[in-house]
Design a protein around this motif. Structure first.
Motif, mmCIF file in Angstrom:
data_model
loop_
_atom_site.group_PDB
_atom_site.id
_atom_site.type_symbol
_atom_site.label_atom_id
_atom_site.label_comp_id
_atom_site.label_asym_id
_atom_site.label_seq_id
_atom_site.Cartn_x
_atom_site.Cartn_y
_atom_site.Cartn_z
ATOM 1 N N ASP A 34 -0.838 -48.393 5.074
ATOM 2 C CA ASP A 34 -1.273 -47.480 6.135
ATOM 3 C C ASP A 34 -2.465 -48.045 6.915
ATOM 4 O OD1 ASP A 34 0.707 -45.737 5.484
ATOM 5 O OD2 ASP A 34 -0.583 -44.297 4.462
ATOM 6 N N LEU A 35 -3.258 -48.888 6.291
ATOM 7 C CA LEU A 35 -4.343 -49.544 7.031
ATOM 8 C C LEU A 35 -3.739 -50.401 8.144
ATOM 9 C CD1 LEU A 35 -7.245 -50.422 7.562
ATOM 10 C CD2 LEU A 35 -7.115 -51.920 5.565
ATOM 11 N N GLY A 36 -2.673 -51.141 7.811
ATOM 12 C CA GLY A 36 -1.984 -51.921 8.836
ATOM 13 C C GLY A 36 -1.379 -51.026 9.912
ATOM 14 N N ARG A 37 -0.784 -49.907 9.487
ATOM 15 C CA ARG A 37 -0.174 -48.984 10.443
ATOM 16 C C ARG A 37 -1.225 -48.401 11.391
ATOM 17 N NH1 ARG A 37 1.039 -43.427 10.322
ATOM 18 N NH2 ARG A 37 0.446 -43.208 8.123
ATOM 19 N N TYR A 38 -2.402 -48.057 10.867
ATOM 20 C CA TYR A 38 -3.444 -47.490 11.736
ATOM 21 C C TYR A 38 -3.968 -48.529 12.721
ATOM 22 C CZ TYR A 38 -3.654 -43.600 8.372
ATOM 23 O OH TYR A 38 -3.353 -42.531 7.562
ATOM 24 N N ILE A 39 -4.047 -49.780 12.279
ATOM 25 C CA ILE A 39 -4.471 -50.830 13.211
ATOM 26 C C ILE A 39 -3.489 -50.902 14.383
ATOM 27 C CG2 ILE A 39 -4.719 -53.339 13.491
ATOM 28 C CD1 ILE A 39 -5.894 -53.395 10.627
ATOM 29 N N VAL A 40 -2.190 -50.879 14.059
ATOM 30 C CA VAL A 40 -1.171 -50.918 15.113
ATOM 31 C C VAL A 40 -1.244 -49.671 15.992
ATOM 32 C CG1 VAL A 40 1.318 -50.906 15.581
ATOM 33 C CG2 VAL A 40 0.372 -52.422 13.807
ATOM 34 N N GLU A 41 -1.206 -48.489 15.348
ATOM 35 C CA GLU A 41 -1.111 -47.234 16.105
ATOM 36 C C GLU A 41 -2.401 -46.893 16.841
ATOM 37 O OE1 GLU A 41 2.005 -44.737 13.224
ATOM 38 O OE2 GLU A 41 -0.122 -44.214 13.280
ATOM 39 N N ALA A 43 -5.766 -48.748 16.849
ATOM 40 C CA ALA A 43 -6.523 -49.797 17.548
ATOM 41 C C ALA A 43 -5.732 -50.334 18.744
ATOM 42 C CB ALA A 43 -6.886 -50.926 16.579
ATOM 43 N N TYR A 44 -4.418 -50.597 18.545
ATOM 44 C CA TYR A 44 -3.634 -51.177 19.643
ATOM 45 C C TYR A 44 -2.859 -50.126 20.429
ATOM 46 C CZ TYR A 44 -5.279 -55.621 18.143
ATOM 47 O OH TYR A 44 -6.118 -56.657 17.847
ATOM 48 N N GLY A 45 -2.192 -49.187 19.741
ATOM 49 C CA GLY A 45 -1.396 -48.181 20.459
ATOM 50 C C GLY A 45 -2.259 -47.217 21.255
ATOM 51 N N ASP A 46 -3.418 -46.854 20.717
ATOM 52 C CA ASP A 46 -4.299 -45.934 21.439
ATOM 53 C C ASP A 46 -5.364 -46.677 22.270
ATOM 54 O OD1 ASP A 46 -2.973 -43.746 20.385
ATOM 55 O OD2 ASP A 46 -4.521 -43.231 18.931
ATOM 56 N N ILE A 47 -6.209 -47.477 21.594
ATOM 57 C CA ILE A 47 -7.404 -48.010 22.277
ATOM 58 C C ILE A 47 -7.055 -49.159 23.219
ATOM 59 C CG2 ILE A 47 -9.647 -49.110 21.944
ATOM 60 C CD1 ILE A 47 -9.654 -46.191 21.071
ATOM 61 N N PHE A 48 -6.433 -50.210 22.724
ATOM 62 C CA PHE A 48 -6.156 -51.364 23.591
ATOM 63 C C PHE A 48 -5.214 -51.003 24.736
ATOM 64 C CE2 PHE A 48 -8.015 -54.315 20.549
ATOM 65 C CZ PHE A 48 -8.449 -55.335 21.370
ATOM 66 N N ALA A 49 -4.385 -49.977 24.547
ATOM 67 C CA ALA A 49 -3.423 -49.600 25.585
ATOM 68 C C ALA A 49 -4.055 -48.769 26.707
ATOM 69 C CB ALA A 49 -2.268 -48.821 24.942
ATOM 70 N N ARG A 50 -5.329 -48.460 26.591
ATOM 71 C CA ARG A 50 -5.971 -47.612 27.598
ATOM 72 C C ARG A 50 -6.136 -48.375 28.919
ATOM 73 N NH1 ARG A 50 -8.628 -43.230 25.979
ATOM 74 N NH2 ARG A 50 -10.146 -43.456 27.654
ATOM 75 N N PRO A 51 -5.990 -47.677 30.028
ATOM 76 C CA PRO A 51 -6.318 -48.304 31.309
ATOM 77 C C PRO A 51 -7.849 -48.305 31.498
ATOM 78 C CG PRO A 51 -5.617 -46.033 31.653
ATOM 79 C CD PRO A 51 -5.522 -46.292 30.171
ATOM 80 N N GLY A 52 -8.320 -48.891 32.561
ATOM 81 C CA GLY A 52 -9.733 -48.782 32.915
ATOM 82 C C GLY A 52 -10.545 -50.019 32.581
ATOM 83 N N LEU A 53 -9.968 -50.924 31.818
ATOM 84 C CA LEU A 53 -10.668 -52.170 31.492
ATOM 85 C C LEU A 53 -9.595 -53.216 31.189
ATOM 86 C CD1 LEU A 53 -13.807 -52.671 31.190
ATOM 87 C CD2 LEU A 53 -13.448 -52.616 28.726
ATOM 88 N N ASP A 54 -9.683 -54.370 31.824
ATOM 89 C CA ASP A 54 -8.636 -55.375 31.616
ATOM 90 C C ASP A 54 -8.749 -55.986 30.215
ATOM 91 O OD1 ASP A 54 -10.071 -58.291 31.893
ATOM 92 O OD2 ASP A 54 -11.030 -56.761 33.147
ATOM 93 N N MET A 55 -7.641 -56.578 29.783
ATOM 94 C CA MET A 55 -7.519 -57.060 28.411
ATOM 95 C C MET A 55 -8.551 -58.160 28.104
ATOM 96 S SD MET A 55 -5.789 -55.694 26.116
ATOM 97 C CE MET A 55 -5.081 -54.607 27.368
#
Lengths: 123, 123, 123, 123, 123, 123
Positions: A34-41, A43-55
């Motif tokens: 689940d630690l791996g799942r939370y990183i995916v969901e 850190a990446y699915g929620d936070i990195f996917a946000r608009p407003g700041l380029d990658m």
């Protein structure tokens, strides 16, 4: 129960980190999946996917923070690799580390440069 | 003895921070004037004056690091003001703080958002 | 059960800190009296009472560490007062803070100088 | 001079840590024997011997803190071993690490899980 | 898009924190509403809702970590209130803080006791 | 452009650190040469060259801070070597580490003693 966060996160993780990020997630399967799942969901699915700041800015901000914290060497390595992957060049990574000297001191910068040397040698 | 670092640093400090940065330096005159001088000469004359990374990315990287460290509230305020001054918008500052959640946790982000609220209210 | 650690510690605390240290211990009586007792017995009765390093160096080393940690403002104040009490002068305290810039960065030094200003004003 | 703290502490250390804790103390004999003595007397004889919180909760709280601090890998290992020794199961240790994600971030949790993997493999 | 995480998280937040936690989330509505949403969905809907560790141990582990970190005073207050709310008594909270002395030092414990005094006075 | 800071710094670095410090600077030539230059110019040419605190106290204060921070193992090694080089004896170094126990906890002291063991063995 599925809202597409995992799929979105996995795509984001691969886009950002190339193969290195997915390896971290896989390596958790035996002990804390689940630690791996939370990183995916999250850190990446929620936070990195946000608009407003380029990658690239997101990754350089992350490199800055992990350099300053000084407690996350394996993760600093992953995010230096990711910064290269999303278009930062070596000079920008080194400059981001140099920018930390006045805020976190020389030891933080020295230890981050040692990580950068490994990352650049393997790139 | 002078090599122009102080003048270059002061110009850089004013370009980056507007009036706020110079105030910090002035406020040290009675107790630790060389601390103020080193901020001008080293942090701004040497580090901020470096090529290779634009001023907005330098300031957002600094906001990221100070958010993650959690021990530098007055300085986080100065650098959020500076980030606005060099062209970051409020959304980019908030996004930089949000990017720290997976790396430094919610308390670091919550305390940085409280600083941002003060900075935005006074801007 | 008594081995004189409390008495030795209390004498040491008073010798080192003057009235300020004892106040901290007293202020814990209502909520965590054993915390105060351990400060007297362990920090002062055991550690500060050790030979091998003079009291002024012990206090300057403590000022250095609390400056660098950045999470212990009230305790930094107590130990700057104590440093003065055991014979350090203001310049040595400021120099100890300045020595931290390369290791912990400018924010740590700036916040410690703000504490020193309060301590010097009240001395 | 003896008030039984050392004996009480040594018994407590053995009850809590099994053979691992005593090894740490022994390994200090050549260079800083009093550091080992203080761990026995103060950490175990004073703190761990206190009533008001059961041993399993004390160890899980310690695992939580060392995970969040991120600067104490060898000690995190000792306290994960101790947590198992006083009755926590693997799941409770992993859950304690997972509970740190929102407060200290994913890197702290990832690095603690790596320690847990070593501890569980050797148990 | 909804998978019930927000509702589950909000119920969990209220069960754990009483009115205090929800206030923190509400206070973010004007500046960083998604930060509040992530606290509900991820911290409470995902992490706190996990089986394998009872709520009291989760809160005491959180109090331990925030005490040791020393950078999260407002959040330490919220979680001491929450610890009381889920059945910890004052003594257990103080003991959890005391347990941190050997791992994070006296300043961390002293500053956490100051927070506990405020929490207990208002309870 | 030259104001003698580099020459002054290099002389200071050699006086303080013997061969170890210069090695660190040289090792940066391929990846971040300016980081090495700033260590010479700023850390040694500016800070270490200041009057008001003798070199042994500067080094012991640095050992104290790096011990307490816990994120700078390679640098702690360099400064323990330097402390010996400028006249501190082994006992003073160990006492400086012991003085950190009440402020930064046992893990910080234990990890610093492990560094001291390496330094003393090679001296």
């Amino acid at each position: 129960m599925d809202d597409g966060r995992y799929e979105r996160g996995l795509a984001q993780l691969e886009a950002v980190s190339g193969p290195h990020g997915a390896q971290v997630v896989k390596s958790l399967a035996d002990i804390a999946p689940d630690l791996g799942r939370y990183i995916v969901e999250f850190a990446y699915g929620d936070i990195f996917a946000r608009p407003g700041l380029d990658m690239k800015t997101r990754e350089l901000a992350t490199v800055a923070a992990l350099t300053a914290m000084g407690t996350a060497t394996p993760q600093l390595k992953v995010h230096m690799q990711a910064a290269l992957h999303v278009g930062a060049d070596r000079r920008e990574i080194i400059e981001t580390v140099m920018q930390m000297i006045p805020y976190a001191g020389f030891p933080a910068a020295l230890n981050a440069v040692a990580v950068a040397r490994d990352v650049f040698a393997a790139a």
